[in-house]
Design a protein around this motif. Structure first.
Motif, short mmCIF file in Angstrom:
data_model
loop_
_atom_site.label_atom_id
_atom_site.label_comp_id
_atom_site.label_asym_id
_atom_site.label_seq_id
_atom_site.Cartn_x
_atom_site.Cartn_y
_atom_site.Cartn_z
N UNK A 24 0.84 -1.21 0.00
CA UNK A 24 0.00 0.00 0.00
C UNK A 24 0.87 1.26 0.00
N UNK A 25 0.47 2.24 -0.77
CA UNK A 25 1.23 3.49 -0.83
C UNK A 25 0.89 4.43 0.32
N UNK A 26 -0.33 4.37 0.77
CA UNK A 26 -0.79 5.32 1.79
C UNK A 26 -1.41 4.55 2.96
N UNK A 27 -0.62 3.80 3.72
CA UNK A 27 -1.19 3.04 4.84
C UNK A 27 -1.84 3.92 5.89
N UNK A 45 -6.80 -5.12 -17.52
CA UNK A 45 -6.91 -3.69 -17.22
C UNK A 45 -7.35 -3.48 -15.77
N UNK A 46 -7.00 -2.32 -15.24
CA UNK A 46 -7.42 -1.90 -13.91
C UNK A 46 -7.96 -0.49 -14.00
N UNK A 47 -9.08 -0.23 -13.33
CA UNK A 47 -9.66 1.12 -13.34
C UNK A 47 -10.36 1.39 -12.02
N UNK A 48 -10.80 2.64 -11.87
CA UNK A 48 -11.53 3.08 -10.68
C UNK A 48 -10.71 2.84 -9.40
N UNK A 49 -9.47 3.27 -9.44
CA UNK A 49 -8.54 3.03 -8.35
C UNK A 49 -8.73 4.07 -7.25
N UNK A 50 -8.88 3.59 -6.02
CA UNK A 50 -8.95 4.50 -4.87
C UNK A 50 -7.92 4.14 -3.80
N UNK A 51 -7.28 2.97 -3.94
CA UNK A 51 -6.26 2.53 -2.98
C UNK A 51 -4.95 2.29 -3.73
N UNK A 52 -4.16 3.33 -3.98
CA UNK A 52 -2.91 3.16 -4.73
C UNK A 52 -1.96 2.18 -4.04
N UNK A 102 5.14 -2.43 -10.01
CA UNK A 102 4.07 -1.94 -10.88
C UNK A 102 3.17 -1.03 -10.05
N UNK A 103 3.02 0.19 -10.50
CA UNK A 103 2.27 1.20 -9.75
C UNK A 103 0.80 1.19 -10.13
N UNK A 104 -0.05 1.08 -9.14
CA UNK A 104 -1.49 1.26 -9.31
C UNK A 104 -1.83 2.64 -8.76
N UNK A 105 -2.16 3.56 -9.65
CA UNK A 105 -2.30 4.96 -9.27
C UNK A 105 -3.73 5.47 -9.52
N UNK A 106 -4.07 6.55 -8.83
CA UNK A 106 -5.38 7.15 -9.02
C UNK A 106 -5.45 7.86 -10.36
N UNK A 117 1.03 12.73 -6.90
CA UNK A 117 1.29 12.38 -5.51
C UNK A 117 1.61 10.90 -5.37
N UNK A 118 0.89 10.06 -6.12
CA UNK A 118 1.10 8.61 -6.01
C UNK A 118 2.48 8.20 -6.51
N UNK A 119 2.89 8.70 -7.67
CA UNK A 119 4.19 8.27 -8.20
C UNK A 119 5.33 8.82 -7.36
N UNK A 120 5.21 10.04 -6.87
CA UNK A 120 6.28 10.59 -6.03
C UNK A 120 6.33 9.88 -4.68
#
Length: 300
Positions: A24-27, A45-52, A102-106, A117-120
């Motif tokens: 998790x990116x933002x525990x 595919x992945x979409x509608x991401x809320x938990x990066x 592999x980054x799962x981002x908003x 914010x997610x990638x940084x």
């Protein structure tokens, strides 16, 4: 070519345990979290991401080299081509001794600056926990395709921008990637070369001139932008090749080490597809570039 074909065949098999390597990116809680419903996953595919999050794929060789790559799949900031532009790249990089994340981002549900914010945050997290992940804090790169290329290039140009900070303690860790690898990237948000779909998804229907300028990344390159590899094709009718050219020109003006391959065949989203002539050989060129920069040398 045999190595590329092997990577493609190993891709699905190598990811049965991917969920076990999810970080998790933002525990402490996602900044500005919204109720957007469940995440959607299917057909690669992945979409509608809320938990990066990051999915870690370790090296497939006995001697990892300590290099890490954060991979940002493309999809116009609407969805992510996780299999084609995430998992396959990670499997290939693993054969080179590289540790991939592999980054799962908003995306569009949040808009700017959430993806930045997610990638940084991903760069800062890996750098702060490098020993835990068996990587070197000075060998953390970001790779991205299409809109994921825009996100990767954002990391390489906006790593100190206030929009990428959230007030967390990790903001004190450097978010500058050590290198970039950009596949047919979206770069500019200004016409005539802009990809209108990515622009709308990220910035909305009527972004301000200031925001358009900020997120036109050819205008944000400085001498501090990390060394960059660019790969694009003439046959790309979705994201014009001018995007890569604009970024390369800006890198050159700022004396940033850069290498660019402009190939004839292969439409947008080609990934690691075979049968595209010299365009299918881009992983060889990328491996040569990584090796030339010393990024595949064994960690000391």
């Amino acid at each position: 070519m045999k190595k590329i074909l092997l990577v493609l065949m190993l891709g699905a098999a190598g990811y049965a345990s991917a969920a076990a390597n999810m970080i998790p990116l933002w525990p402490e809680g996602v900044p500005g979290q919204r109720n957007i419903g469940p995440e959607k996953v299917g057909d690669g595919y992945t979409s509608n991401v809320s938990e990066p999050a990051l999915t870690m794929i370790g090296p497939a060789v006995d001697h990892p080299n300590g290099t890490a790559v954060i991979i940002c799949p493309g999809g116009g900031y609407v969805r992510m081509a996780t299999a084609r532009e995430g998992d396959q790249y990670a499997t290939w990089l693993s054969t080179l001794g590289v540790t991939s994340f592999v980054l799962k981002y908003r995306m569009q549900e949040y808009g700017h600056p959430a993806p930045l914010q997610d990638v940084l945050r991903a760069v800062r997290m890996l750098r702060s926990r490098a020993a835990e992940f068996g990587i070197r804090p000075d060998r953390i790169g970001v790779m991205g395709s299409s809109a994921g290329g825009h996100l990767a290039a954002s990391a390489g140009t906006l790593f100190d921008n206030p929009a990428g900070r959230t007030g967390a303690a990790l903001d004190n860790v450097s978010a500058r990637p050590d290198f970039l690898m950009l596949m047919y990237p979206v770069i500019t948000m200004q016409d005539p070369a802009a990809h209108a779909g990515s622009r709308k998804a990220l910035l909305g229907a009527a972004p301000s001139a200031e925001t358009l300028n900020l997120m036109s990344l050819e205008k944000q390159v400085t001498p501090a932008t990390p060394p960059t590899l660019l790969i694009h094709t003439q046959a790309d009718t979705a994201v014009p090749v001018e995007n890569s050219i604009l970024f390369y020109q800006a890198l050159t003006r700022n004396k940033v080490p850069a290498e660019m391959y402009l190939l004839e065949h292969g439409g947008h989203g080609m990934g690691m597809r075979d049968g595209l002539g010299t365009s299918s050989l881009w992983p060889r060129r990328a491996e040569e570039w990584l090796r030339d920069r010393g990024l595949l040398n064994q960690a000391k």
